[in-house]
Design a protein around this motif. Structure first.
Motif, PDB file in Angstrom:
ATOM      1  N   GLU A 191      40.325   0.827  -8.664  1.00 35.72           N
ATOM      2  CA  GLU A 191      40.536   0.813  -7.218  1.00 35.72           C
ATOM      3  C   GLU A 191      40.558   2.227  -6.681  1.00 35.72           C
ATOM      4  O   GLU A 191      41.155   3.112  -7.288  1.00 35.72           O
ATOM      5  CB  GLU A 191      41.871   0.125  -6.887  1.00 35.72           C
TER       6      GLU A 191
ATOM      7  N   GLY B 292      41.995   3.615  -3.358  1.00 32.44           N
ATOM      8  CA  GLY B 292      42.710   3.147  -2.176  1.00 32.44           C
ATOM      9  C   GLY B 292      42.635   1.625  -2.160  1.00 32.44           C
ATOM     10  O   GLY B 292      43.041   0.969  -3.105  1.00 32.44           O
ATOM     11  N   GLY B 293      42.084   1.050  -1.110  1.00 35.86           N
ATOM     12  CA  GLY B 293      41.996  -0.400  -1.053  1.00 35.86           C
ATOM     13  C   GLY B 293      40.711  -0.941  -1.662  1.00 35.86           C
ATOM     14  O   GLY B 293      40.572  -2.134  -1.904  1.00 35.86           O
TER      15      GLY B 293
ATOM     16  N   TRP C 235      49.534  12.697  -1.853  1.00 39.83           N
ATOM     17  CA  TRP C 235      48.973  12.401  -0.539  1.00 39.83           C
ATOM     18  C   TRP C 235      47.772  13.260  -0.297  1.00 39.83           C
ATOM     19  O   TRP C 235      47.539  14.253  -0.992  1.00 39.83           O
ATOM     20  CB  TRP C 235      50.018  12.675   0.545  1.00 39.83           C
ATOM     21  N   ARG C 236      47.054  12.926   0.741  1.00 41.93           N
ATOM     22  CA  ARG C 236      45.952  13.782   1.100  1.00 41.93           C
ATOM     23  C   ARG C 236      46.510  15.016   1.776  1.00 41.93           C
ATOM     24  O   ARG C 236      47.619  15.055   2.263  1.00 41.93           O
ATOM     25  CB  ARG C 236      45.004  13.040   2.037  1.00 41.93           C
TER      26      ARG C 236
END
Ligand SMILES: Nc1ncnc2c1ncn2[C@@H]1O[C@H](COP(=O)(O)OP(=O)(O)OP(=O)(O)O)[C@@H](O)[C@H]1O
Ligand SMILES: [Mg+2]
Lengths: 241, 333, 286
Positions: free
Chosen positions: A14, A16-17, C282-283
């Motif tokens: 995966e 992210g989504g 995180w980005r």
């Protein structure tokens, strides 16, 4: 059962989504020549990255020669015997052809590397250019250097990501010969968009779509498959230069 | 012929210099050669490993302090020098383990090595109290560690023979040439070829079956040990160490030597050091403040105008004027 | 109980100074991916600004207000003359800022001499039981909150901030939209410098003013930003809290120097586990 060289079970990646690879079960027997096709974004390159350890799967396992390689590091997987040729040729531009080949030969053959390099230089037809920096070669020749790197390291399983991308018709034909030649020594997975090429190497074909297997069979069976035709073969094949 | 002839010339020059130079100049040149070793340590990890370390001064300082501690306590300067090298290599290996195995980015690596150096500076600065001592060796805070024994020739069964300046010059010169030859063999051998490959494309090299973390760690430890050797020799040369070796100024100086000499060759580090140090000597050390300004300005100017090094830029200009083609690329020049 | 209260106050104060001093560096790092090695000297110039202003008879508060303006302009000049030629060359940028750091220390020493000048700490003291607390340290804590708020506001509620955040995510896209990323970098660098000037100015009455002033803080703020990672506000705040705790606890048990050693050891071990810093999950962003 021990002629299975590669097996993935429930492989998931995966981003992210997005599921680039989705519960993929894939089995490959020793000596096979498997073509993997599928539209852009089907997850072909991602699969290769999972197989070589560049990406770690979200879920699922990968067994290579009976060994669980799911969590191994890229260099450990390479040493176990999986070699890859990238979609965009990835060679050492500032080093000479010989040096590129030597690097891949040495990692698995140590002191025998020199002799292997000489042999492969002849096979890929780059004897005359062996001292040139790879950065000075044509795109086609750079592809050959990378194919040569796969040959010198002599892996059990070879992954070729679009080996003919950017090649002329004649070069593509030569590559088809070479793929068959590699296949005499190693198991192969070839990702290609070019259907003529896939037909010419006459392998068994797996169609990937949205990260999962859509169909498997010979090229003729795949051609006859309406679903495949809709999502993939209906599109115009890539133009040659 | 050329390579061997060059080495022969280098050995002959080192051998002949004491006959030509004044005793003072010999002592000066000895310390320049010690600095050259330090520059070489950075050139190895930066130029050939592709990893910029701002912490070479830390290994130099650790090498020197360990030399002092072991030398004062044991009386054997050979042991002290070996301990200095080992101490610096150990620190480098420890840092390298955390950073390379953590796959910390190159910029983080540079900042961490600099931070280690700055903190060593502060820690050593707080050791003025006599209770900060290792055996007989008092660390001395900003006043420094004194009474460090001079390097001596130790043959078992004989009394140690403290080296006079000319002998020390030969020992340091010999070590410099030896380390230069060994590092050259390292970068031209198969280890160095793989290192060059990692520098150019780390992922590709990994997928060929090489473990880049381990190779970087080894290279960094070797680099640290060379800096530690330089530090030990420095302590044995001046009989003194103080926390200034860990200062921003010292750390930056090492980088300048290599930037002036160019980091594509190993001898460049030596040339750069000799050029910069002779120049600062010639201009006179009017005040540390002026030198700091000059050093800072030089760093900015070189980065802006000659990012590949000053000496290579001059060589390139000469080559263009004389119309000669540049040499073909190779693993390690 | 007083002891607990005073200790807790001390810890909060340590955390606040870390955030106050590191935020400018974090802004520049978050935007351009570069650690500015001259940041300590920006602090120092901020402190000297306060010194000069007070020497001319104005109050410390005026000095603290002027410091970010002076250092922000200095940052602007440096960005235009040096940094902008080095975009994309991260290590070269670091080397250049290192040279700048040495040059600034040298220049200030030439002009003002190497001695420490004091500035009277305003606001006096209050007593808590048997302890005396400086009211000014309460001001320092408030300033840390203020700079966090200011930075948040700038990046979230102004047009510049919007463009800056977009540039952080994807500089090529932004230039396709007709915004020149170079201008954004320039503005960010100047803003990061101004924050450092403010931090240096605020700390000046507490530390005294000397050309090597930055050295006392630089190791700490490097560690804070590295541990924080590329997400400016969240990263710096989290790292400031965690490292401030580590530093205060170890310092109470030994000396401030070992507090810093512990911070460094903590940071190195943490990076083994999270090579991008705490916020590396995180980005890149604010
Ligand atoms: N590192 C990544 N981060 C996020 N998404 C990614 C990443 N790598 C691939 N993807 C996404 O995963 C999907 C599969 O991509 P992949 O490159 O495997 O496709 P492909 O079959 O090789 O396509 P192509 O024929 O164009 O080479 C795509 O939607 C792609 O955008
Ligand atoms: Mg692909």
């Amino acid at each position: 059962m021990n002629d299975v060289v590669l097996q993935t079970r429930g492989l998931v990646k995966e981003f992210g989504g997005l599921r680039a690879v989705n519960s993929l079960d894939f089995t490959l027997r020793r000596g096979e020549l498997r073509c993997v096709i599928g539209p852009n974004g089907a997850g072909k390159s991602t699969l290769f990255k999972l197989l070589t350890g560049q990406l770690k799967p979200t879920a699922g396992t990968i067994h290579f020669k009976g060994l669980d390689v799911t969590r191994l590091l890229p260099h450990e997987i390479a040493r176990a015997g999986i070699g890859i040729k990238f979609q965009v040729p990835r060679v050492y531009d500032s080093l000479s052809v010989t040096e590129n080949l030597w690097l891949s030969a040495r990692s698995r053959h140590g002191a025998a590397a020199g002799a292997i390099v000489d042999r492969v230089l002849a096979e890929v037809g780059l004897v005359e250019r062996r001292t040139s920096p790879v950065g000075h070669l044509s795109h086609g020749d750079r592809q050959w250097v990378e194919i040569g790197m796969v040959l010198t390291s002599d892996p059990d399983l070879v992954l070729l990501d679009e080996p003919t991308a950017g090649m002329t018709h004649a070069e593509a034909r030569r590559t088809a010969d070479l793929v068959r030649e590699i296949n005499r020594r190693a198991t192969l997975i070839v990702v290609e968009h070019d259907m003529d090429f896939v037909r010419s190497i006459a392998g068994y074909v797996t169609v990937l779509h949205r990260g999962a297997v859509l169909a498997e069979g010979t090229m003729d069976e795949i051609r006859a498959n309406d679903v495949v035709r809709d999502i993939y073969l209906g599109k115009r094949p890539r133009a040659r230069r | 012929m050329t390579a061997w002839a060059l080495w022969a010339v280098a050995v002959a020059v080192v051998a002949a210099l004491p006959a030509v130079l004044s005793p003072f100049q010999i002592v000066q040149l000895t310390v320049f050669m010690i600095y050259s070793l330090l520059a070489l340590s950075l050139d190895l990890i930066w130029g050939f490993g592709g990893i910029l370390s701002f912490g070479q001064a830390a290994f130099f300082g650790v090498g020197g302090y360990v030399y002092g501690i072991v030398g004062i306590n044991s009386g054997s300067t050979t042991l002290a020098l070996i301990a200095g090298v080992a101490g610096a290599a150990g620190l480098a290996a420890l840092l390298g383990y955390f950073t390379f195995y953590g796959r910390v980015g190159s910029m983080y690596f540079a900042v961490i090595t600099l931070t280690v150096t700055l903190i060593l500076h502060q820690v050593m600065g707080t050791t003025a109290d006599p209770r900060y001592a290792v055996g007989q060796a008092r660390l001395g805070g900003y006043n420094g560690m004194t009474n460090i024994p001079s390097l001596a020739l130790e043959v078992p069964g004989r009394a140690p023979l403290t080296l006079d300046p000319v002998q020390l010059f030969y020992v340091v010169g010999g070590l410099l040439l030896l380390v230069l030859a060994l590092t050259r063999a390292l970068v031209r051998g198969s280890f160095g070829r793989v290192l060059a490959a990692i520098r150019e494309d780390e992922l590709r090299t990994e997928l060929l079956g090489y473990d880049p973390r381990w190779r970087k760690l080894v290279t960094f430890a070797i680099s640290g040990s060379i800096a530690g050797l330089a530090g030990g020799l420095f302590a044995g040369w001046g009989n003194f160490m103080n926390p200034q070796v860990f200062s921003m100024f010292q750390s930056a100086l090492v980088v300048i030597w290599v930037m002036v000499g160019g980091r594509s060759t190993l001898y460049g580090a030596v040339v750069g050091t000799l050029v910069v140090q002779s120049l600062t000597n010639y201009l006179g050390t009017a005040s540390v403040t002026y030198t700091t300004v000059a050093l800072g300005t030089a760093l900015v100017v070189i980065v802006l105008l000659f990012p590949r090094g000053l000496v290579p830029a001059i060589e390139g200009a000469v080559r263009r004027v004389s119309g000669r083609r540049p040499p073909a690329p190779e693993f390690a020049r | 109980m007083d002891f607990v209260a005073v200790t807790a106050f001390g810890i909060v104060y340590t955390i606040a100074t870390l955030i106050l001093l590191a935020l400018g560096l974090a802004v520049i790092f978050g935007m351009m991916g570069v650690i500015n090695l001259a940041q300590a000297e920006f602090l120092m110039v901020g402190a000297y600004t306060v010194l000069i202003v007070t020497a001319h008879g104005a109050s410390v508060w005026v000095g603290i207000a002027v410091a970010p303006v002076v250092v922000g302009l200095l940052g602007l000049v440096i960005e235009r003359t040096i940094i902008r030629f080095l975009y994309g060359r991260i290590l070269d940028t670091m080397l250049a800022t290192w040279g700048l750091s040495l040059g600034l220390v040298g220049l200030v020493t030439l002009v003002f001499g190497p001695t420490t000048e004091g500035i009277a700490t305003p606001l006096g003291h209050v007593t808590v039981g048997e302890y005396r607390l400086s009211v000014y340290s309460v001001f320092v804590i408030l300033m840390a909150f203020a700079v966090l708020g200011l930075t948040y506001g700038l990046f979230n509620y102004t047009r510049f901030g919007l463009v800056a955040r977009a540039t952080m995510q994807n500089p090529n896209m932004v230039s396709a939209l007709g915004v020149n990323p170079a201008r954004v970098y320039m503005g960010t660098f100047a803003f990061g410098a101004a924050l450092a000037g403010l931090g240096g100015g605020v700390m000046a009455p507490l530390t005294g003013v000397v050309p090597t002033l930055g050295l006392a803080f630089i190791a700490k703020i490097f560690i804070t930003v590295i541990v924080g990672g590329p997400v400016i506000l969240l990263g710096t705040t989290t790292a400031g809290v965690v490292l401030g705790l580590v530093e205060s606890l170890v310092s109470y048990g030994s000396t401030p120097i070992y507090g810093q050693v512990a911070m460094l050891a903590f940071a190195i071990i943490l990076l083994r586990l999270l090579p991008q810093g705490i916020s590396g999950f995180w980005r890149r962003g604010v």
